[in-house]
Design a protein around this motif. Structure first.
Motif, PDB file in Angstrom:
ATOM      1  N   VAL A 224       0.867  -1.187   0.000  1.00  0.00           N
ATOM      2  CA  VAL A 224       0.000   0.000   0.000  1.00  0.00           C
ATOM      3  C   VAL A 224       0.900   1.232   0.000  1.00  0.00           C
ATOM      4  O   VAL A 224       1.955   1.239   0.644  1.00  0.00           O
ATOM      5  CB  VAL A 224      -0.899  -0.004   1.258  1.00  0.00           C
ATOM      6  N   HIS A 225       0.515   2.267  -0.740  1.00  0.00           N
ATOM      7  CA  HIS A 225       1.208   3.560  -0.676  1.00  0.00           C
ATOM      8  C   HIS A 225       0.210   4.604  -0.192  1.00  0.00           C
ATOM      9  O   HIS A 225      -0.971   4.549  -0.557  1.00  0.00           O
ATOM     10  CB  HIS A 225       1.755   3.953  -2.051  1.00  0.00           C
ATOM     11  N   ALA A 226       0.683   5.558   0.613  1.00  0.00           N
ATOM     12  CA  ALA A 226      -0.202   6.583   1.167  1.00  0.00           C
ATOM     13  C   ALA A 226       0.451   7.954   1.051  1.00  0.00           C
ATOM     14  O   ALA A 226       1.659   8.092   1.272  1.00  0.00           O
ATOM     15  CB  ALA A 226      -0.502   6.275   2.636  1.00  0.00           C
ATOM     16  N   VAL A 227      -0.358   8.972   0.684  1.00  0.00           N
ATOM     17  CA  VAL A 227       0.135  10.348   0.612  1.00  0.00           C
ATOM     18  C   VAL A 227      -0.896  11.302   1.207  1.00  0.00           C
ATOM     19  O   VAL A 227      -2.095  11.029   1.190  1.00  0.00           O
ATOM     20  CB  VAL A 227       0.432  10.805  -0.851  1.00  0.00           C
ATOM     21  N   GLY A 269       1.153  -4.207 -10.919  1.00  0.00           N
ATOM     22  CA  GLY A 269       2.124  -3.172 -10.537  1.00  0.00           C
ATOM     23  C   GLY A 269       1.606  -2.266  -9.435  1.00  0.00           C
ATOM     24  O   GLY A 269       0.428  -1.898  -9.410  1.00  0.00           O
ATOM     25  N   VAL A 270       2.493  -1.902  -8.521  1.00  0.00           N
ATOM     26  CA  VAL A 270       2.129  -0.987  -7.436  1.00  0.00           C
ATOM     27  C   VAL A 270       1.870   0.402  -8.023  1.00  0.00           C
ATOM     28  O   VAL A 270       2.592   0.864  -8.902  1.00  0.00           O
ATOM     29  CB  VAL A 270       3.268  -0.935  -6.400  1.00  0.00           C
ATOM     30  N   LEU A 271       0.814   1.082  -7.542  1.00  0.00           N
ATOM     31  CA  LEU A 271       0.476   2.428  -8.021  1.00  0.00           C
ATOM     32  C   LEU A 271       1.203   3.475  -7.187  1.00  0.00           C
ATOM     33  O   LEU A 271       1.039   3.521  -5.962  1.00  0.00           O
ATOM     34  CB  LEU A 271      -1.037   2.655  -7.922  1.00  0.00           C
ATOM     35  N   LEU A 272       2.012   4.297  -7.851  1.00  0.00           N
ATOM     36  CA  LEU A 272       2.721   5.379  -7.162  1.00  0.00           C
ATOM     37  C   LEU A 272       1.896   6.658  -7.290  1.00  0.00           C
ATOM     38  O   LEU A 272       1.639   7.119  -8.406  1.00  0.00           O
ATOM     39  CB  LEU A 272       4.102   5.604  -7.791  1.00  0.00           C
ATOM     40  N   PRO A 273       1.425   7.241  -6.166  1.00  0.00           N
ATOM     41  CA  PRO A 273       0.603   8.460  -6.249  1.00  0.00           C
ATOM     42  C   PRO A 273       1.461   9.732  -6.207  1.00  0.00           C
ATOM     43  O   PRO A 273       2.420   9.821  -5.451  1.00  0.00           O
ATOM     44  CB  PRO A 273      -0.283   8.364  -4.994  1.00  0.00           C
ATOM     45  N   PHE A 274       1.110  10.722  -7.036  1.00  0.00           N
ATOM     46  CA  PHE A 274       1.760  12.032  -7.032  1.00  0.00           C
ATOM     47  C   PHE A 274       0.649  13.072  -6.914  1.00  0.00           C
ATOM     48  O   PHE A 274      -0.225  13.144  -7.777  1.00  0.00           O
ATOM     49  CB  PHE A 274       2.534  12.271  -8.331  1.00  0.00           C
ATOM     50  N   PHE A 275       0.688  13.893  -5.858  1.00  0.00           N
ATOM     51  CA  PHE A 275      -0.386  14.863  -5.620  1.00  0.00           C
ATOM     52  C   PHE A 275       0.101  16.276  -5.904  1.00  0.00           C
ATOM     53  O   PHE A 275       1.195  16.668  -5.496  1.00  0.00           O
ATOM     54  CB  PHE A 275      -0.877  14.763  -4.179  1.00  0.00           C
ATOM     55  N   THR A 279      -3.624  22.216  -7.921  1.00  0.00           N
ATOM     56  CA  THR A 279      -4.806  21.896  -8.734  1.00  0.00           C
ATOM     57  C   THR A 279      -5.701  20.845  -8.080  1.00  0.00           C
ATOM     58  O   THR A 279      -6.779  20.553  -8.581  1.00  0.00           O
ATOM     59  CB  THR A 279      -4.368  21.346 -10.106  1.00  0.00           C
ATOM     60  N   ASN A 280      -5.237  20.273  -6.955  1.00  0.00           N
ATOM     61  CA  ASN A 280      -5.959  19.173  -6.287  1.00  0.00           C
ATOM     62  C   ASN A 280      -6.132  17.964  -7.202  1.00  0.00           C
ATOM     63  O   ASN A 280      -7.132  17.254  -7.129  1.00  0.00           O
ATOM     64  CB  ASN A 280      -7.326  19.628  -5.757  1.00  0.00           C
ATOM     65  N   ILE A 281      -5.139  17.743  -8.066  1.00  0.00           N
ATOM     66  CA  ILE A 281      -5.166  16.553  -8.924  1.00  0.00           C
ATOM     67  C   ILE A 281      -4.149  15.550  -8.391  1.00  0.00           C
ATOM     68  O   ILE A 281      -3.032  15.927  -8.012  1.00  0.00           O
ATOM     69  CB  ILE A 281      -4.836  16.903 -10.394  1.00  0.00           C
ATOM     70  N   VAL A 282      -4.555  14.290  -8.332  1.00  0.00           N
ATOM     71  CA  VAL A 282      -3.623  13.225  -7.965  1.00  0.00           C
ATOM     72  C   VAL A 282      -3.415  12.337  -9.192  1.00  0.00           C
ATOM     73  O   VAL A 282      -4.367  11.999  -9.902  1.00  0.00           O
ATOM     74  CB  VAL A 282      -4.118  12.426  -6.741  1.00  0.00           C
ATOM     75  N   TYR A 283      -2.159  12.028  -9.462  1.00  0.00           N
ATOM     76  CA  TYR A 283      -1.793  11.186 -10.613  1.00  0.00           C
ATOM     77  C   TYR A 283      -1.333   9.833 -10.084  1.00  0.00           C
ATOM     78  O   TYR A 283      -0.514   9.775  -9.153  1.00  0.00           O
ATOM     79  CB  TYR A 283      -0.651  11.830 -11.410  1.00  0.00           C
ATOM     80  N   LEU A 284      -1.843   8.753 -10.658  1.00  0.00           N
ATOM     81  CA  LEU A 284      -1.449   7.406 -10.245  1.00  0.00           C
ATOM     82  C   LEU A 284      -0.663   6.755 -11.380  1.00  0.00           C
ATOM     83  O   LEU A 284      -1.195   6.555 -12.473  1.00  0.00           O
ATOM     84  CB  LEU A 284      -2.684   6.545  -9.916  1.00  0.00           C
ATOM     85  N   CYS A 285       0.597   6.449 -11.100  1.00  0.00           N
ATOM     86  CA  CYS A 285       1.467   5.837 -12.106  1.00  0.00           C
ATOM     87  C   CYS A 285       1.738   4.400 -11.688  1.00  0.00           C
ATOM     88  O   CYS A 285       2.317   4.167 -10.627  1.00  0.00           O
ATOM     89  CB  CYS A 285       2.786   6.598 -12.205  1.00  0.00           C
TER      90      CYS A 285
END
Length: 461
Positions: A224-227, A269-275, A279-285
């Motif tokens: 799990v990844h958390a931001v 694949g594990v999802l890496l979140p970038f916030f 803009t309050n947009i989160v990108y999941l790579c």
């Protein structure tokens, strides 16, 4: 017949645009290590990526403009004795980068403005305190010279890089198993961690206390990844019991149930979140797949709104994320990723389609600048502060390179000099400087001889 109302958002049509071939970094050998970090770090001056290297661990640092084919003899940062697992640029000094490695150390490096001309083997500071490999490094967002590292010894250390000392320790009593991710809150008052024991924790690092925790935010066994995201919320990525990838949004004051939980697909694949807080947009790579999904976070239900997805043919081995001040505002670029393939790094621009060439104030509110809001001492003393904001209206001009202040060598000699003698350096300092000068002159002479020999051999041919 009822019509579905489409939610209005200026980010509904954001699209990803991969760079042309000549704007990519070709012929780079990206690390084969199986570790869930991004393997890439970028800022307005440099692109860094962890690469394969014989005889220890290394990473490559290139000026952003040095695109195209990378020379196979390009100088590397190669001071670690085992593979590098994570790298992070200092948010307050674009020439300083930290690296964590399997050799149990964290090293902090200073990169000269034009990039490296010789391999860099000497770190400014080597931080030793972990007993197992170091998989995560993360700079404090607003306090100067504060760096966090997390190791496979289940320990989090917070360092004052200026003194080279570990100032805070969160031991295995806080995390009984491997730490998967660590993220600072926007003002650096709290950290959010995810751990193999299936718990997500929000921690006040200076007190060593757990403010809140959630057991099993996702039912699956994968990492799990958390931001931290917008005020008082965290976002987690993980897997369901049926191994479906999920994303969830939580209110930190009420962690019993998620505000939103969405299932995405069945990739492994594990999802890496970038916030992006502007803009309050989160990108999941997804690591190992070929997509970047993005969602907008709002303050009203359903809170997490799917916007779109950027897909390409080749899967990504890692991903770097550019700070907002490094973007091209005249092209309405709101995010830029650096996607690692097996042998290249490809920039991907996320753009809002608009016709006007004028500065779009609604897309670019004041954003975090390069100046720290606090010193390490102030933060350790209990003060908190949000980032010092700058306007991007006239574009961002990087400041002149700043020297990283480290209390060792000449600096510590200065500190030992009594105040009344501060005008004139001590004999100890003078002799040390003279010794350094002699050493530099000898190196220059040696290099000159080598150049002369090379010239002679080429002329002979």
């Amino acid at each position: 017949m009822s019509r579905q109302v489409v939610r209005s958002s200026k980010f509904r049509h954001v699209f990803g645009q991969p760079a042309k071939a000549d704007q990519c970094y070709e012929d780079v050998r990206v690390s084969q290590t199986t570790w869930d970090s991004g393997f890439c770090a970028v800022n307005p001056k440099f692109m860094a990526l962890i690469c394969e290297a014989s005889g220890g661990g290394a990473f490559l640092v290139l000026p952003l403009s040095k695109t195209g084919r990378v020379d196979k003899n390009v100088p590397l940062v190669c001071g670690h004795t085992a593979p590098v697992l994570d790298i992070a640029w200092c948010p307050h000094n674009d020439n300083v980068i930290a690296s964590g490695s399997e050799d149990c150390t964290v090293m902090v490096w200073e990169i000269p403005d034009g990039g490296l001309t010789l391999p860099l083997r000497e770190a400014i500071v080597t931080l030793e305190g972990h007993t197992k490999r170091v998989g995560i490094v993360a700079w404090h967002p607003t306090a100067q010279n504060v760096l966090l590292s997390a190791g496979c010894d289940n320990v989090i250390l917070v360092w004052d890089v200026g003194t080279g000392a570990a100032v805070l320790t969160l031991g295995p009593d806080v995390h009984p198993d491997t730490i998967y991710s660590v993220d600072w809150s926007r003002d650096g008052a709290l950290i959010c961690t995810s751990c193999r024991d299936k718990r997500v924790r929000i921690i006040e690092p200076r007190k060593g206390t757990i403010v809140a925790e959630k057991d099993r935010p996702h039912e699956g066994t994968r990492p799990v990844h958390a931001v931290f995201v917008s005020e008082g919320k965290i976002l987690t990525t993980g897997f369901s019991r049926m191994s479906e990838r999920q994303v969830a949004l939580w209110d930190t004051k009420h962690l019993e149930e998620p505000l939103s939980l969405q299932e995405l697909d069945t990739s492994s694949g594990v999802l890496l979140p970038f916030f992006d807080p502007d803009t309050n947009i989160v990108y999941l790579c997804g690591k190992g797949d070929s997509s970047i999904r993005y969602f907008e976070i709002t303050s009203e239900a359903p809170f997490l709104h799917y916007l779109s997805m950027f897909s390409s043919k080749e899967s990504q081995r890692g991903m770097g994320y550019m700070p907002k001040r490094g973007l091209e505002v005249n092209k309405c670029e709101i995010a830029r990723f650096y996607k690692l393939h097996e042998r290249k790094c490809e920039p991907i621009a996320m753009t809002v389609p608009r016709k006007s060439d004028l500065f779009q104030e609604d897309l670019y509110p004041p954003t975090a600048g390069p100046d720290p809001a606090l010193t390490a001492e102030e933060w350790l003393g209990g003060r908190d502060a949000g980032p010092l904001l700058i306007s991007l209206k006239d574009g961002y001009v990087p400041p002149k390179s700043r020297e990283l202040r480290v209390n060792r060598g000449l600096d510590s000699a200065r500190r030992r000099t009594p105040p009344e003698a501060s005008g004139t350096p001590s004999s100890d300092t003078v002799s040390r400087l003279e010794e350094e000068m002699r050493s530099l002159q000898a190196t220059v002479q040696e290099l000159q001889k080598r150049l002369d020999r090379l010239e002679e051999t080429t002329q002979a041919k």
